[in-house]
Design a protein around this motif. Structure first.
Motif, short mmCIF file in Angstrom:
data_model
loop_
_atom_site.label_atom_id
_atom_site.label_comp_id
_atom_site.label_asym_id
_atom_site.label_seq_id
_atom_site.Cartn_x
_atom_site.Cartn_y
_atom_site.Cartn_z
N ASP A 10 0.82 -1.22 0.00
CA ASP A 10 0.00 0.00 0.00
C ASP A 10 0.85 1.26 0.00
OD1 ASP A 10 -2.23 -1.64 0.05
OD2 ASP A 10 -2.64 -1.32 2.19
N VAL A 11 1.90 1.27 0.83
CA VAL A 11 2.77 2.45 0.91
C VAL A 11 3.47 2.68 -0.41
CG1 VAL A 11 4.87 3.35 1.99
CG2 VAL A 11 3.07 2.38 3.41
N SER A 12 3.98 1.60 -1.01
CA SER A 12 4.66 1.72 -2.30
C SER A 12 3.72 2.24 -3.37
CB SER A 12 5.23 0.35 -2.70
OG SER A 12 5.88 0.44 -3.95
N ALA A 13 2.51 1.71 -3.40
CA ALA A 13 1.53 2.17 -4.39
C ALA A 13 1.18 3.65 -4.17
CB ALA A 13 0.27 1.30 -4.32
N ASP A 14 1.01 4.04 -2.92
CA ASP A 14 0.71 5.45 -2.61
C ASP A 14 1.86 6.36 -3.02
OD1 ASP A 14 -1.76 4.74 -1.59
OD2 ASP A 14 -1.16 4.93 0.52
N ASP A 15 3.10 5.93 -2.72
CA ASP A 15 4.27 6.72 -3.09
C ASP A 15 4.33 6.93 -4.61
OD1 ASP A 15 5.03 6.85 -0.45
OD2 ASP A 15 6.86 5.65 -0.67
N LYS A 16 4.13 5.84 -5.35
CA LYS A 16 4.20 5.91 -6.81
C LYS A 16 3.06 6.74 -7.37
CE LYS A 16 6.82 1.69 -7.19
NZ LYS A 16 6.80 0.25 -7.44
N ALA A 17 1.86 6.58 -6.84
CA ALA A 17 0.70 7.35 -7.30
C ALA A 17 0.88 8.84 -7.03
CB ALA A 17 -0.58 6.84 -6.65
N SER A 18 1.60 9.15 -5.96
CA SER A 18 1.83 10.56 -5.61
C SER A 18 2.96 11.16 -6.42
CB SER A 18 2.17 10.68 -4.12
OG SER A 18 1.10 10.23 -3.33
N GLY A 19 3.67 10.33 -7.18
CA GLY A 19 4.77 10.82 -7.99
C GLY A 19 6.00 11.19 -7.19
N LEU A 20 6.17 10.56 -6.03
CA LEU A 20 7.33 10.87 -5.19
C LEU A 20 8.61 10.40 -5.85
CD1 LEU A 20 6.01 9.86 -1.65
CD2 LEU A 20 6.16 12.13 -2.64
N THR A 21 9.62 11.24 -5.79
CA THR A 21 10.91 10.87 -6.37
C THR A 21 11.61 9.83 -5.49
OG1 THR A 21 11.97 12.73 -5.25
CG2 THR A 21 11.24 13.08 -7.53
N ALA A 44 10.05 7.29 -4.04
CA ALA A 44 9.13 6.17 -3.89
C ALA A 44 9.91 4.89 -3.64
CB ALA A 44 8.25 6.02 -5.13
N GLN A 45 9.49 4.15 -2.63
CA GLN A 45 10.18 2.92 -2.25
C GLN A 45 9.45 1.71 -2.80
OE1 GLN A 45 10.38 2.03 1.94
NE2 GLN A 45 12.37 1.06 1.70
N ASP A 46 10.22 0.77 -3.31
CA ASP A 46 9.68 -0.49 -3.79
C ASP A 46 9.15 -1.28 -2.61
OD1 ASP A 46 9.50 -2.64 -5.92
OD2 ASP A 46 10.80 -3.63 -4.44
N ALA A 47 8.05 -2.02 -2.80
CA ALA A 47 7.45 -2.81 -1.72
C ALA A 47 8.45 -3.83 -1.17
CB ALA A 47 6.18 -3.50 -2.21
N GLY A 48 9.26 -4.42 -2.03
CA GLY A 48 10.26 -5.40 -1.58
C GLY A 48 11.30 -4.78 -0.66
N GLU A 49 11.73 -3.56 -0.97
CA GLU A 49 12.69 -2.86 -0.11
C GLU A 49 12.06 -2.55 1.24
OE1 GLU A 49 13.64 0.60 -2.33
OE2 GLU A 49 15.00 -0.43 -3.71
N CYS A 50 10.80 -2.16 1.20
CA CYS A 50 10.08 -1.84 2.42
C CYS A 50 9.99 -3.08 3.32
CB CYS A 50 8.68 -1.33 2.06
SG CYS A 50 7.57 -1.08 3.45
N VAL A 51 9.62 -4.22 2.75
CA VAL A 51 9.51 -5.46 3.52
C VAL A 51 10.87 -5.84 4.09
CG1 VAL A 51 9.03 -7.94 3.37
CG2 VAL A 51 7.47 -6.32 2.31
N ARG A 52 11.93 -5.66 3.29
CA ARG A 52 13.28 -5.96 3.77
C ARG A 52 13.63 -5.09 4.98
NH1 ARG A 52 17.98 -3.47 3.48
NH2 ARG A 52 17.14 -1.91 2.06
N ASP A 53 13.34 -3.81 4.90
CA ASP A 53 13.61 -2.90 6.00
C ASP A 53 12.81 -3.27 7.24
OD1 ASP A 53 15.32 -1.53 4.32
OD2 ASP A 53 13.97 0.18 4.01
N GLU A 54 11.54 -3.59 7.04
CA GLU A 54 10.69 -3.98 8.17
C GLU A 54 11.19 -5.28 8.80
OE1 GLU A 54 8.20 -2.34 9.62
OE2 GLU A 54 8.10 -0.69 8.21
N THR A 55 11.66 -6.22 7.98
CA THR A 55 12.18 -7.49 8.50
C THR A 55 13.45 -7.28 9.30
OG1 THR A 55 11.19 -8.67 6.64
CG2 THR A 55 12.94 -9.81 7.83
#
Length: 132
Positions: A33-44, A46-57
């Motif tokens: 959800d966060v990755s999709a929101d970042d990309k939809a907002s056009g953020l420069t 924007a974090q990939d969902a896989g990177e986010c999961v890695r960071d959370e892990t």
């Protein structure tokens, strides 16, 4: 939650206070959800969902090694903060404990953990609003 503990006690199973273990968060769905929101907002940034999961892990692993060294009230307080608004983040939980001085800070990995941090997302939203 009290009802669940009551049912467990009736079944004869020992009850373990919830704060004696690192909480279980569904970071995969959150990161998508966060990755999709970042990309939809056009953020420069924007974090990939896989990177986010890695960071959370990584944050969850760090929490596992220090969780029981943190006093119960601090764990409860930070757990509530990290799960506020239905957004559950191990990065937020670890950051809260570090800011409270309870979790031993480790050298940040390169690049620093971003996970699904509410603070990062709020900052990005504010930047987008200022641009418009």
């Amino acid at each position: 939650m009290k009802a669940a503990l009551f049912v467990l006690s009736l079944l004869g199973q020992p009850t373990i206070p919830i704060s004696d273990r690192v909480p279980i968060f569904n970071v995969e769905a959150l990161c998508r959800d966060v990755s999709a929101d970042d990309k939809a907002s056009g953020l420069t940034l924007a974090q990939d969902a896989g990177e986010c999961v890695r960071d959370e892990t990584i944050a969850q692993q760090q929490l596992s090694s220090t969780w029981l060294t943190v006093p119960g009230p601090a764990r409860d307080s930070c757990e509530g903060e990290a799960a506020a608004g239905g957004i559950e983040s191990y990065v937020d939980l670890l950051t809260c404990l570090q800011m409270a001085g309870w979790a031993n800070p480790t050298p940040p990995p390169k690049p620093p953990l971003r996970g699904a941090s509410k603070m990062r997302n709020a900052k990005n939203e504010l930047q987008n609003e200022l641009k418009n």
